[in-house]
Motif scaffolding. Structure first.
Motif, PDB file in Angstrom:
ATOM      1  N   CYS A 200      13.012  20.555  -5.318  1.00 16.62           N
ATOM      2  CA  CYS A 200      13.264  20.289  -6.652  1.00 16.62           C
ATOM      3  C   CYS A 200      11.993  20.704  -7.743  1.00 16.62           C
ATOM      4  CB  CYS A 200      13.590  18.858  -6.897  1.00 16.62           C
ATOM      5  SG  CYS A 200      15.159  18.316  -6.254  1.00 16.62           S
ATOM      6  N   LEU A 206      16.438  22.058 -13.259  1.00 14.76           N
ATOM      7  CA  LEU A 206      16.985  21.232 -12.362  1.00 14.76           C
ATOM      8  C   LEU A 206      18.080  20.304 -12.836  1.00 14.76           C
ATOM      9  CD1 LEU A 206      16.329  19.570  -9.631  1.00 14.76           C
ATOM     10  CD2 LEU A 206      14.729  18.121 -11.106  1.00 14.76           C
ATOM     11  N   ILE A 216      16.053  11.067  -8.536  1.00 14.74           N
ATOM     12  CA  ILE A 216      15.067  11.895  -8.689  1.00 14.74           C
ATOM     13  C   ILE A 216      13.759  11.427  -9.417  1.00 14.74           C
ATOM     14  CG2 ILE A 216      14.700  14.242  -9.350  1.00 14.74           C
ATOM     15  CD1 ILE A 216      17.470  15.024  -8.615  1.00 14.74           C
ATOM     16  N   TRP A 220       8.973  14.564  -8.549  1.00 20.72           N
ATOM     17  CA  TRP A 220       9.785  15.746  -7.864  1.00 20.72           C
ATOM     18  C   TRP A 220      10.386  16.907  -9.121  1.00 20.72           C
ATOM     19  CZ3 TRP A 220      14.496  14.155  -4.568  1.00 20.72           C
ATOM     20  CH2 TRP A 220      14.078  13.215  -3.487  1.00 20.72           C
TER      21      TRP A 220
END
Ligand code: NDP
Length: 299
Positions: A200, A206, A216, A220
């Motif tokens: 990531c 993303l 997440i 990240w």
């Protein structure tokens, strides 16, 4: 917070306005009213809400809405007979069978019975193949909405590193195909991916489509990255245990500190999904009549 918030609600409003404009032209110049048929089997509460919302927005953009509600114990043969009837109905340009279907039905068989030209969800195997080979297809609504927001924010996506977390047929895989089509370097991550955090962190774009609340975190996210949060998760409200709230797959507070741009939940990808369903219906209608497609509403 440093990230720009990508306002999916406002964007969806603009898409609906474009759809309505095209519908007016189809009606006034060609005497054609685009029609969307939505089929709901059973009484799943979330599906009922979606179907009601889809019908309302279809009518608001000037299109005809045909709702078919079938009992949960309807046979697959009866559902297939309805799909066949809708395939042959010239007033119907888009057909959506609301998923999930009851357990006694095979959703692959039902979806693949829809005329691919009317498959506004883009789930028919022919449309999946066309998208995968870079040909004109009906594109699944949620990934199409994500692509529209990304193009609007960045202009060109060419050469960007895109990571899609999730490999479902309805979100992750088509999302990856669309990003590849826009010349991103694409990684698809899933539950077996090693060092997901590291993967990531390499993403300029993303996309999270997992279904795990806040999985997440901000660390990240690559500084300046664009984060598209597809996840819709209902969790207990932190301040009132008797209430619930919707959150995404990304921990919004920490990710917004690092990202360059981010979609909120709610108000990000969600509203774009129905807007893209309307866009697909008007596209399907235009194609069926050999007319120009609305610009900017397809992949
Ligand atoms: P699926 O359950 O079909 O797919 C989830 C994916 O996430 C799978 O590919 C799975 O991997 C992966 N995954 C699960 N756990 C992990 C993990 N710990 N690490 C990495 N990957 C993981 O979900 P959908 O694609 O249908 O939906 C995803 C989310 O998007 C849900 O929250 C859903 O509600 C939401 N959604 C929102 C829409 C909208 O309009 N905004 C529309 C559609 C969905 P594996 O394949 O290895 O099991």
């Amino acid at each position: 917070m440093s990230a720009t918030i990508i306002d999916g609600k406002a964007f969806a409003g603009r898409v609906r306005a474009q759809v309505a404009e095209h519908v007016t032209r189809l009606k006034e110049d060609h005497g054609i009213t685009p029609g969307l048929a939505v089929v709901l089997v059973g009484e799943d509460p979330a599906s009922q809400v979606y179907v009601r919302s889809k019908g309302k927005q279809t009518v608001e953009t000037g299109m005809a809405s045909f709702e078919h509600k079938l009992d949960a114990d309807t046979s697959e043969a009866d559902l297939l007979a309805l799909v066949d009837k809708l395939n042959r109905d010239p007033a119907v340009h888009g057909i959506l069978v609301q998923l999930p279907l009851p357990g006694h039905m095979n959703s692959d068989i039902v979806i693949n019975a829809i005329d691919p030209a009317k498959d506004v969800d883009g789930f028919h195997i022919s449309n999946v193949g066309l998208l995968g080979t870079g040909q004109k297809s009906m594109v699944p609504c949620t990934p199409l909405g994500c692509l529209m927001m990304l193009r609007d924010h960045h202009g060109s996506l060419s050469g960007m590193n895109a990571v899609v977390v999730g490999r479902s047929n309805i979100v992750g895989k088509p999302m990856a195909q669309l990003l590849l089509g826009d010349s991103c370097t694409v990684t698809i991550a899933h539950s077996r991916t090693k060092d997901l955090a590291g993967v990531c962190r390499g993403a300029d774009i993303l996309v999270a489509a997992v279904g795990r609340p806040g999985m997440i975190p901000g660390d990240w996210v690559k500084p300046g990255a664009t984060v598209i949060d597809v996840g819709i998760n209902r969790v207990q409200h932190p301040e009132n245990p008797e209430k619930t709230k919707l959150v995404g797959d990304v921990d919004f507070a920490s990710a917004a500190e690092v990202a360059g741009a981010i979609t909120p939940v709610p108000g990000g990808v969600g509203p774009m999904t129905i807007a893209c369903l309307l866009a697909n219906t008007v596209t399907a209608c235009s194609r069926a009549n050999g007319l120009a497609e609305p610009e900017g509403l397809t992949a």
